[in-house]
Design a protein around this motif. Structure first.
Motif: not given
Length: 115
Positions: A39-42, A45-51, A56-59, A89-93
């Motif tokens: 989920w973090s990777l997606l 890649l796709y919805l990377n708003l404000f990094c 999330a991927f790092a955590y 990230a999902l909600v903002l994206g």
């Protein structure tokens, strides 16, 4: 009869009448801690708003590392942070995509309507 069964049958009761002691080992099932790496990777890649996706991927990776070491509490802590960042990230994206669609539709209709 097999030879061992015959010997046991003819021997009768054991000479030592002490109660038999047994040891029971309780193995606790492994606690499943989701790490949300996919989920973090997606999100990264796709919805990377404000990094947020990268954070999330790092955590998520930290959570997986803690789980491999055996630190369940640390893994759960990192996983809950990754889940929260993924949700934000999902909600903002999705909000940004919906706002862009609404903007494009309204500007498209306003260009065709002349007063």
């Amino acid at each position: 009869m097999i030879k061992e069964e015959h010997e046991v049958a003819t021997q009768g009761t054991p000479l030592d009448s002490r109660p038999v002691m047994s040891t029971v080992v309780h193995i606790q099932p492994e606690t499943v801690v989701p790490d949300y790496v996919v989920w973090s990777l997606l999100n990264a890649l796709y919805l990377n708003l404000f990094c947020l996706g990268f954070m999330a991927f790092a955590y998520s990776v930290k959570s997986r590392d803690r789980k491999m070491v055996g630190d369940v509490m640390g893994a759960q802590s990192y996983a809950s942070t990754a889940k929260l960042l993924n949700i934000i990230a999902l909600v903002l994206g999705l909000t940004g995509i919906i706002a862009l669609i609404i903007y494009l539709v309204t500007t498209s209709f306003s260009m065709h309507i002349k007063f």
